[in-house]
Design an enzyme around this catalytic site. Structure first.
Site, mmCIF file in Angstrom:
data_model
loop_
_atom_site.group_PDB
_atom_site.id
_atom_site.type_symbol
_atom_site.label_atom_id
_atom_site.label_comp_id
_atom_site.label_asym_id
_atom_site.label_seq_id
_atom_site.Cartn_x
_atom_site.Cartn_y
_atom_site.Cartn_z
ATOM 1 N N LEU A 82 0.749 -1.090 -0.024
ATOM 2 C CA LEU A 82 -0.037 0.038 -0.154
ATOM 3 C C LEU A 82 0.845 1.273 0.048
ATOM 4 O O LEU A 82 0.489 2.203 -0.490
ATOM 5 C CB LEU A 82 -0.902 -0.014 1.462
ATOM 6 C CG LEU A 82 -1.854 -0.890 1.219
ATOM 7 C CD1 LEU A 82 -2.800 -1.085 2.581
ATOM 8 C CD2 LEU A 82 -2.844 -0.920 0.130
ATOM 9 N N ASN A 105 2.063 4.786 7.466
ATOM 10 C CA ASN A 105 1.547 3.651 6.633
ATOM 11 C C ASN A 105 2.105 2.409 7.294
ATOM 12 O O ASN A 105 1.331 1.217 7.377
ATOM 13 C CB ASN A 105 1.887 3.598 5.098
ATOM 14 C CG ASN A 105 1.692 2.329 4.437
ATOM 15 O OD1 ASN A 105 0.399 1.936 4.165
ATOM 16 N ND2 ASN A 105 2.668 1.780 4.209
ATOM 17 N N TYR A 126 -3.793 -7.153 15.925
ATOM 18 C CA TYR A 126 -3.787 -6.369 14.790
ATOM 19 C C TYR A 126 -5.166 -5.416 14.962
ATOM 20 O O TYR A 126 -5.148 -4.182 14.919
ATOM 21 C CB TYR A 126 -3.941 -7.089 13.602
ATOM 22 C CG TYR A 126 -4.007 -6.219 12.180
ATOM 23 C CD1 TYR A 126 -3.032 -5.720 11.813
ATOM 24 C CD2 TYR A 126 -5.095 -6.143 11.754
ATOM 25 C CE1 TYR A 126 -2.698 -4.714 10.806
ATOM 26 C CE2 TYR A 126 -5.286 -5.368 10.533
ATOM 27 C CZ TYR A 126 -4.074 -4.488 10.014
ATOM 28 O OH TYR A 126 -4.222 -3.781 8.969
ATOM 29 N N LYS A 181 -5.562 -1.367 15.497
ATOM 30 C CA LYS A 181 -6.112 -0.469 14.303
ATOM 31 C C LYS A 181 -7.066 0.319 14.874
ATOM 32 O O LYS A 181 -7.505 1.629 14.617
ATOM 33 C CB LYS A 181 -6.293 -1.367 13.236
ATOM 34 C CG LYS A 181 -5.424 -1.807 12.381
ATOM 35 C CD LYS A 181 -4.338 -0.719 11.895
ATOM 36 C CE LYS A 181 -3.526 -1.045 10.955
ATOM 37 N NZ LYS A 181 -2.497 -0.029 10.265
ATOM 38 N N THR A 223 -2.360 -7.840 -0.238
ATOM 39 C CA THR A 223 -0.774 -7.319 0.217
ATOM 40 C C THR A 223 0.029 -8.567 0.763
ATOM 41 O O THR A 223 -0.613 -9.477 1.276
ATOM 42 C CB THR A 223 -1.046 -6.160 1.062
ATOM 43 O OG1 THR A 223 -1.418 -6.740 2.594
ATOM 44 C CG2 THR A 223 -1.807 -5.279 0.801
#
Length: 231
Positions: free
Chosen positions: A13, A80, A156, A160, A189
Site C-alpha cells: 500500500l 502507513n 492487529y 487499528k 498485500t
C-alpha cells in the site's frame, strides 16, 4: 509543490500510494526500514529514500533531521508502516507480542507524528493520514456481511482501533493540522498473503483521497474508498 513523506513505502500500500501521489505531482519522500529495498523503490519512482524504522526512537529522529536538512518542511505525512503480528491462537498470545504489534502500529505513529510535527507546521496546509483498518471498527467487525467479521486477529484489530482513536484525538488537539484515518479495505498485500479481493490501487483510494482533498473536507474522520466508515 506538495512534499509527502510516507512510512513503510517500499512495497504494498505504501509503494502504490507513493506511485499514485507522485503521478499527481507530489514530491515523495519514501520511508522504509530496509535500506536496499527502500532505495530501490525510491529509484523506481524518482523519489528520495529516507531510512526510518517507526519502532525505533533514534531512527525516527534521524529521519526527521534528514528531512529538516534537505526539504525543511513537509505538507503531508502518511503513517502507513505496520505489522500484522504473530500467527498464533488468541490463547497463545503474550504480552511481548502485544508490545511488538502496538510498538509498531500505534507507538510508531506517535513517534513519527511527534518528530514530524515541526516539519508539518512549516506547511500552509498540513495533513496527516493514518492508515487504519475496518478491522478496528466495532461496526464493521460485527457486520455478518463483511469479511472483517470472520477474522480473528486480536492484536492487529486492537491496534487499528487505537490508530483510529489516536487520529481523532490528534485532530482535536492540533486543529491547525488535518488528521484523518484511511481504511484500505481487504486488499491483496503481503500482510494477508495476497488474499485480499481488492487491488492495491483500490486499497489506496482512501489514502490518496485524504492526501489530496480540499481542506474543507475536515479532520478527525475515518473513510474507506466508498466514504465514511462507522466504528
Amino acid at each position: 509543490m506538495t512534499i509527502t513523506f510516507i512510512t513503510g513505502a517500499n512495497k504494498g500500500l505504501g509503494f502504490e500510494t507513493a506511485r499514485r501521489l507522485s503521478a499527481l505531482g507530489h514530491t515523495i519522500l519514501l520511508g522504509a526500514r530496509d535500506a536496499e529495498r527502500g532505495q530501490a523503490a525510491a529509484e523506481q519512482l524518482g523519489a528520495r529514500f529516507v531510512p526510518i524504522d517507526v519502532a525505533d526512537d533514534a531512527s525516527v529522529m534521524r529521519a526527521a533531521a534528514d528531512v529538516a536538512a534537505h526539504e525543511g518542511s513537509i505538507d503531508v505525512l502518511i503513517n502507513n508502516a505496520g505489522i500484522i503480528g504473530p500467527s498464533v491462537s488468541a490463547e497463545a498470545l503474550t504480552g511481548l507480542q502485544a508490545m511488538d504489534v502496538f510498538g509498531t502500529n500505534v507507538a510508531g505513529i506517535v513517534r513519527v507524528t511527534h518528530a514530524f510535527l515541526p516539519l508539518l507546521r512549516g506547511s500552509s496546509d498540513p495533513v496527516v493520514v493514518n492508515v487504519s483498518s475496518g478491522m478496528g471498527s466495532f461496526a464493521v467487525t460485527h457486520d455478518p456481511e463483511r469479511t472483517e467479521s470472520k477474522v480473528i486477529a486480536p492484536l492487529y484489530t486492537a491496534s487499528k482501533a487505537a490508530v483510529t482513536m489516536l487520529t481523532t484525538q490528534y485532530a482535536r488537539a492540533c486543529p491547525d493540522i488535518r488528521f484523518n484515518a484511511a481504511d484500505p479495505g481487504y486488499t491483496a498485500t503481503d500482510l494477508n498473503g495476497q488474499s485480499g479481493p481488492q487491488t492495491l490501487t483500490e486499497g489506496t483510494d482512501a489514502i490518496v483521497t485524504l492526501a489530496t482533498e480540499h481542506a474543507s473536507e475536515g479532520t478527525g474522520r475515518l473513510i474507506d474508498r466508498f466514504g465514511p466508515v462507522a466504528w
